[in-house]
Design an enzyme around this catalytic site. Structure first.
Site, PDB file in Angstrom:
ATOM      1  CG  ASP A 223      -1.965   0.504   1.138  1.00  0.00           C
ATOM      2  OD1 ASP A 223      -2.153   1.979   0.748  1.00  0.00           O
ATOM      3  OD2 ASP A 223      -3.466   0.010   0.998  1.00  0.00           O
TER       4      ASP A 223
ATOM      5  CG  HIS B 117      -5.005   4.151   0.606  1.00  0.00           C
ATOM      6  ND1 HIS B 117      -4.511   2.807   0.355  1.00  0.00           N
ATOM      7  CD2 HIS B 117      -6.498   4.247   0.039  1.00  0.00           C
ATOM      8  CE1 HIS B 117      -5.531   2.195  -0.254  1.00  0.00           C
ATOM      9  NE2 HIS B 117      -6.511   3.057  -0.769  1.00  0.00           N
TER      10      HIS B 117
ATOM     11  CB  SER C  31      -9.063   0.958  -0.489  1.00  0.00           C
ATOM     12  OG  SER C  31      -8.426   1.195  -1.894  1.00  0.00           O
TER      13      SER C  31
END
Ligand SMILES: *[C@@H]1O[C@H](CO)[C@@H](O)[C@H](O)[C@H]1NC(C)=O
Ligand SMILES: *[C@@H]1O[C@H](CO)[C@@H](O)[C@H](O)[C@H]1NC(C)=O
Ligand SMILES: *[C@@H]1O[C@H](CO)[C@@H](O)[C@H](O)[C@H]1NC(C)=O
Ligand SMILES: *[C@@H]1O[C@H](CO)[C@@H](O)[C@H](O)[C@H]1NC(C)=O
Ligand SMILES: *[C@@H]1O[C@H](CO)[C@@H](O)[C@H](O)[C@H]1NC(C)=O
Ligand SMILES: *[C@@H]1O[C@H](CO)[C@@H](O)[C@H](O)[C@H]1NC(C)=O
Ligand SMILES: *[C@@H]1O[C@H](CO)[C@@H](O)[C@H](O)[C@H]1NC(C)=O
Ligand SMILES: *[C@@H]1O[C@H](CO)[C@@H](O)[C@H](O)[C@H]1NC(C)=O
Ligand SMILES: *[C@@H]1O[C@H](CO)[C@@H](O)[C@H](O)[C@H]1NC(C)=O
Ligand SMILES: *[C@@H]1O[C@H](CO)[C@@H](O)[C@H](O)[C@H]1NC(C)=O
Ligand SMILES: *[C@@H]1O[C@H](CO)[C@@H](O)[C@H](O)[C@H]1NC(C)=O
Ligand SMILES: *[C@@H]1O[C@H](CO)[C@@H](O)[C@H](O)[C@H]1NC(C)=O
Length: 735
Positions: A145, A200, A522
Site C-alpha cells: 500500500d 491509505h 480499498s
C-alpha cells in the site's frame, strides 16, 4: 523456544474476559508497573505440573524478588496456563522471552463498543468471538500500500512477543522509521521511506490486523473501539504508492519480497481502472507466485462502478472484494427556514450550533465571466465572492468543496453524485440526492429570505444493509469471461480506521487526525483479508484456494437491490463475507498451481505469456488444458454467445473436498436466483464421504429455453448435509 499450540477450546475469549475482571494497580509503589497477562498456552498434561508454583517461580526469577506479594494478580490454571502480574516494562520484556511463554498481553479495559464493521460481520469483540490466539499471533499480514504510520496506537506492540519464527523479513522503512513486535517489517519501493504520508496504507493495515483501540472517532463521529479482524496478528508494510501512484515495478518487487519474507497473506487495495491481461497485470503475476507458495492474495475490486465490466481484479487465484454498507450509516441534516429537514450525506465534524444562515444558489452568485448554468455547478472561477460570503452556498456539483473556504461561504450544500456515501470535506457540507436538491432549489426560489442550518453528522442504525456501494466495480470479468468476479463483498462504506497524521482527511483540509473515515473497495479488501487470516488461524495448513472457497461458499446471500447489474452477482459475487461461517465450510473447492495453469492453457495463453505469469516454461497440450469454466472454482459462470442464448445447455465440472466430518452425506439443492429461470441437473445429486479430505466430483448441467439478453441470470447450487450449506452461485450471461 517452541511455541505451544493451544489444544483446549478456551481461546483469546478467555483473555478478554479476564481483562475485564482484573484489578489495576492502586498503590504508589506499583505505579510504574502495569498488569499484564502472561499467556502460556495449553496446560501441560504432566501430573506433577502445578501451575501456581510454576507461575510464582517465573515471577521470582523475573523480578529477582523472593516475595512476590502484590505482583501476582491471578494464576490461570483451569482452561489454559498463564497468570496476571504487575510488571515493569523491562520485566515484561524478559518474561516474554521465557521458555513456555507464548505471549504477554496488556491488561486493557476493553469496552463493548465498536466502530461496527467487524460486529456487523458477526466477529464480535472480546469473549463473544472464538479465537486461536497462539496461531493468530503467528500470522503475518503483508500490506502492499502507501506505507504505514508506525506510531499509531493500532500498531503498538504492547503485549506482543517477538516476531514469529517464520519471519524472514527486515525493517527497512528508511529514516525515522522503527518497527516493533506488532509492525514487524517494512520495505520501501518509492524512495520516500515506508512512512505513510497519505493515510491509505495505515487505514487498510489497521482494518486487517490493527489492535483494538478504544475511544476512537473522527472528531466524535463514529466513536467506539476500532480494531482489525485479527488484532493479535503481525503486520509487514510494503510501500509501493506515493501521491502520484503505484508502479508495476514496485508492485512486483513488493510481492517478491513479501513472499520471501514469509508473510501468510497479502492484502492489496490497489488496482487499475479496468482489468488487464494477466501477463500485463503486476498484481495478477505477483499473486500467482504468492499462490504457488501457499499465500492467498486479497484484492480490491476497484472503485469504477456502477458501470459494468469495471472490475479490475479478475484472476481466479486472487480473492476479489466488492464494497458494501454496514448497518451504521452517517448522515448530515440540513434544516431549512420552513422547518423542513433534508437528510444529506457527508462526514461533517464542523459544529455550526444549528444556526441558520442565508442560502445562496451558485446560479444567483455568478461572476461576470460565467453563465448562470455553469455558476449553478459552482465552477470555482464562476462565483462572485461578495455574494457568497457569510452564506450557505448551494451547488449542483461537489467541485467547489476542494476550495470551499476560499469562497467565504459558511457551508456548502451540494448535489451528491454518489448519494449513497458520506465523505469528509474541508468545510461544513452536506450532499443531497437529486430529489432533495431539487426541493432545496425550489425552496430557495420560493422563499423570501431562504435560510438553512447544516448540522453535525449523526450516525444511524440502518437495517437496510448490506447494500453494494454505487462506486464498487462491477462484473462481468472482461479477461476470464467464465470466472465470476467480484468474488464477495465486505464492508467498504464509511469505515473508521487508523490514519496518517501527515495526510489530510480530505483535499485541502488543514486538519490532522489519527483516525479517519474512508470509503472504497480499498476498505472492503482488508476486511476480507482479515476474515481470511481469521480462517487461517484455525486452519494454518489450508491452501489459499481452501480459504477462498470457505469464504465464498459460506457468504451471506445478498438481497437484490438497485437496478441492472447492480442487483446481480456482478456486484457481489457469492455474497457477503461471514467470518464465523467460514470456519466451518463442510466442503471446499480446491485449486493448485497445476489447475491454474490448465485453466490458462484452456484460455489459449501463449507459452511466453504463460511464462510471464507463472515464471515457468509450460507447454500446453490437450492433457493439461481445461475449459475455463471447468476450473474448480467455488462459483460457476459462463458467457454464452448470441447463437446459443435462445436455447442452451452448459455444463460445469467440479470436485469438492470434505473438510467437515467423516461419514457425511451431502444432497444437492437448487435455490432460485434471478433473471431467466434456469433448469439445473446435478450428477450425482448426492455425495457421500467416508473420510475427511476425501474428494468427490460432480457435473452441473444448466439449461434454459431462452436467456435474458440484458442481465445475467442466476441460480444457486447448495450442497447440504443438514449442518453445512455449501453455496455456489451459477451465473450465465449473454455476450
Ligand atoms: C495521535 O497519535 C500520536 C502518536 O500515537 C499521539 O502522540 C497523539 O497524541 C495522537 N493525537 C490525538 C489527537 O489523539
Ligand atoms: C519522525 O517522525 C515523527 C512522526 O511523523 C515526527 O513527529 C518526527 O518529527 C520525525 N523526526 C524526525 C527526526 O524526522
Ligand atoms: C458516542 O458518543 C455519543 C455522544 O457522546 C454517546 O452517546 C455514545 O454512547 C458514544 N458511542 C459509543 C459507541 O461510545
Ligand atoms: C419552526 O419551528 C419553530 C419551533 O419548532 C417555530 O417556532 C417556528 O414558527 C416554525 N417555523 C415555521 C416557518 O414553521
Ligand atoms: C474552513 O472552515 C472551517 C469552519 O468554517 C474551519 O474550521 C476550517 O479550518 C477552514 N478550513 C480551511 C482550509 O481554512
Ligand atoms: C439506509 O440504507 C438504505 C440503503 O443504502 C438507504 O436507501 C437509506 O436511505 C438509509 N436510511 C437512512 C435513514 O439513511
Ligand atoms: C432479503 O429479503 C427477504 C425478503 O424481503 C428477507 O426476508 C430477507 O431477510 C432478506 N435477506 C437479507 C440477507 O437481507
Ligand atoms: C493439483 O491438484 C490436482 C487435482 O486437481 C492433482 O492431480 C495434482 O497432483 C495437484 N498438483 C500439485 C502440484 O499438488
Ligand atoms: C481457444 O482456442 C480454441 C481453438 O481455437 C477455441 O475453440 C477456444 O474458444 C479458445 N478459447 C478461448 C477461451 O479463447
Ligand atoms: C454455443 O454454441 C456453439 C456452437 O453452436 C457451441 O460450440 C458452444 O459449445 C455453445 N456454448 C454453450 C455454452 O453451450
Ligand atoms: C465433466 O464431467 C463429465 C461427467 O463426469 C465427463 O464426461 C466430462 O468429460 C468432464 N469434462 C471435463 C472437461 O472434464
Ligand atoms: C464411518 O463409517 C464406517 C462404515 O460404517 C465406519 O467403519 C467408521 O468407523 C465410521 N467413521 C467414523 C469416524 O465414524
Amino acid at each position: 523456544m517452541g511455541k505451544l499450540r493451544l489444544a483446549s477450546s478456551c481461546l483469546l475469549s478467555c483473555l478478554f474476559l479476564l481483562f475485564l475482571s482484573s484489578v489495576s494497580a492502586t498503590t504508589d509503589d506499583l505505579q510504574d508497573k502495569q498488569v499484564y497477562i502472561v499467556y502460556m498456552g495449553s496446560l501441560p498434561s504432566r501430573a506433577d505440573y502445578t501451575p501456581m508454583s510454576n507461575h510464582i517461580s517465573i515471577l521470582q526469577e523475573i523480578t529477582g524478588e523472593s516475595s512476590i506479594e502484590g505482583r501476582l494478580v491471578r494464576s490461570y490454571k483451569r482452561s489454559f496456563n498463564g497468570f496476571a502480574a504487575r510488571l515493569t516494562e523491562s520485566e515484561r520484556e524478559r518474561v516474554a522471552e521465557m521458555e513456555g511463554v507464548v505471549s504477554v498481553f496488556p491488561n486493557k479495559n476493553f469496552q463493548l463498543q465498536t466502530t461496527t464493521s467487524w460486529n456487523f460481520m458477526g466477529l464480535k469483540e472480546g469473549k463473544r468471538t472464538k479465537r486461536n490466539p497462539t496461531v493468530e499471533s503467528d500470522i503475518i499480514i503483508g500490506v502492499i500500500d502507501s506505507g504505514i504510520t508506525p506510531e499509531s496506537q493500532s500498531f503498538s506492540d504492547t503485549g506482543f512477543g517477538p516476531p514469529p519464527k517464520t519471519w524472514k523479513g527486515v525493517c527497512s522503512g528508511g529514516q525515522n522509521f522503527t518497527c516493533n513486535n506488532k509492525l514487524i517489517g517494512a520495505r520501501d519501493y518509492t524512495s520516500e521511506g515506508t512512512r505513510d504520508t497519505q493515510g491509505h496504507g495505515t487505514h487498510t493495515a489497521s482494518t486487517a490486523a490493527g489492535n483494538a483501540v478504544a475511544d476512537t472517532s473522527f472528531f466524535g463521529i463514529g466513536n467506539g473501539t476500532v480494531r482489525g479482524g485479527v488484532p493479535a496478528s503481525r503486520i509487514a508494510a510494503y510501500k509501493v504508492c506515493t501521491e502520484s501512484g503505484c508502479t508495476s515495478d514496485a508492485l512486483l518487487s513488493a510481492f517478491d519480497d513479501a513472499v520471501a519474507d514469509g508473510v501468510d497473506l497479502i492484502t492489496i487495495s490497489i488496482g487499475g481502472k479496468t482489468a488487464q491481461m494477466f501477463q500485463h497485470d503486476p498484481i495478477a503475476i505477483g499473486a500467482f507466485h504468492a499462490m504457488a507458495k501457499g499465500i492467498l492474495t486479497v484484492v480490491s475490486a476497484g472503485n469504477s462502478g456502477p458501470i459494468d465490466s469495471s472490475v479490475s481484479a479478475v484472476a481466479p487465484w486472487v480473492l476479489t472484494v466488492a464494497a458494501s454498507t454496514t448497518n451504521r450509516g452517517f448522515f448530515t441534516k440540513v434544516v431549512l427556514g420552513n422547518n423542513k429537514t433534508l437528510v444529506g450525506k457527508s462526514v461533517n465534524a464542523f459544529d455550526l450550533k444549528g444556526k441558520m444562515y442565508p442560502l445562496v444558489y451558485g446560479k444567483s452568485a455568478a461572476s461576470s465571466v460565467c453563465d448562470a448554468e455553469t455558476a449553478g455547478l459552482c465552477e470555482p472561477e464562476c462565483l462572485d465572492k461578495s455574494r457568497v460570503k457569510g452564506k450557505i452556498l448551494v451547488c449542483g456539483s461537489p467541485k467547489i468543496l476542494k476550495i470551499a473556504n476560499s469562497t467565504g461561504a459558511i457551508a456548502i450544500i451540494f448535489q451528491n453524485p454518489k448519494p449513497d456515501v458520506a465523505f469528509i470535506h474541508p468545510a461544513p457540507a452536506s450532499g443531497l440526492s437529486e430529489k432533495d436538491f431539487e426541493s432545496l432549489v425550489s425552496y430557495i426560489e420560493s422563499a423570501d429570505s431562504p435560510q438553512a442550518a447544516v448540522l453535525k453528522t449523526e450516525s444511524i442504525f440502518n437495517q437496510t444493509s448490506p447494500v453494494i456501494g454505487s462506486f464498487s466495480s462491477r462484473g462481468p470479468n472482461t479477461i476470464a469471461v467464465d470466472i465470476l468476479k467480484p468474488d464477495v463483498t465486505a464492508p467498504g462504506v464509511e469505515i473508521l480506521a487508523a490514519y496518517s497524521p501527515l495526510g489530510s482527511p480530505s483535499v485541502n483540509d488543514p486538519r490532522h487526525v489519527n483516525y479517519s473515515v474512508l470509503s472504497g473497495t480499498s476498505m472492503s479488501c482488508p476486511h476480507a483479508a482479515g476474515v481470511a487470516a481469521y480462517v487461517k488461524t484455525f486452519y494454518p495448513k489450508w491452501s489459499p484456494s481452501m480459504i477462498q472457497s470457505a469464504i465464498m461458499t459460506t457468504a451471506w446471500p445478498v438481497n437484490a437491490t438497485g437496478t441492472g447489474i447492480a442487483s446481480t452477482e456482478f456486484a457481489y459475487g457469492s455474497g457477503h463475507v461471514d467470518p464465523i461461517a467460514a470456519l466451518n465450510p463442510g466442503l471446499v473447492y480446491e485449486l493448485n498451481k497445476t489447475d491454474h495453469i490448465a485453466f490458462l492453457c484452456g484460455m489459449n495463453f501463449t507459452s511466453s505469456s504463460l511464462q510471464v505469469i507463472s515464471g515457468e516454461k509450460v507447454t500446453c497440450s490437450n492433457a493439461n488444458k481445461i475449459l475455463p469454466r471447468n476450473l474448480n472454482y467455488p462459483s460457476m459462470s459462463a458467457q454464452l454467445s448470441p447463437t446459443n442464448s435462445s436455447s442452451f445447455t452448459v455444463t460445469f465440472n467440479r470436485t469438492v473436498t470434505n473438510v467437515g466430518t467423516p461419514n457425511s452425506t451431502y444432497k444437492s439443492k437448487v435455490v432460485e436466483g434471478h433473471g431467466t429461470k434456469l433448469s439445473v441437473n446435478v450428477t450425482p445429486s448426492v455425495l457421500s464421504f467416508e473420510t475427511v479430505n476425501e474428494k468427490k466430483s460432480f457435473t452441473v448441467t444448466v439449461t434454459a429455453s431462452e436467456l435474458d439478453l440484458n442481465l445475467p441470470s442466476s441460480v444457486n447450487l447448495i450442497w447440504s448435509d443438514g449442518t453445512h450449506n455449501v453455496r455456489s452461485p451459477i451465473v450465465v450471461w449473454p455476450k
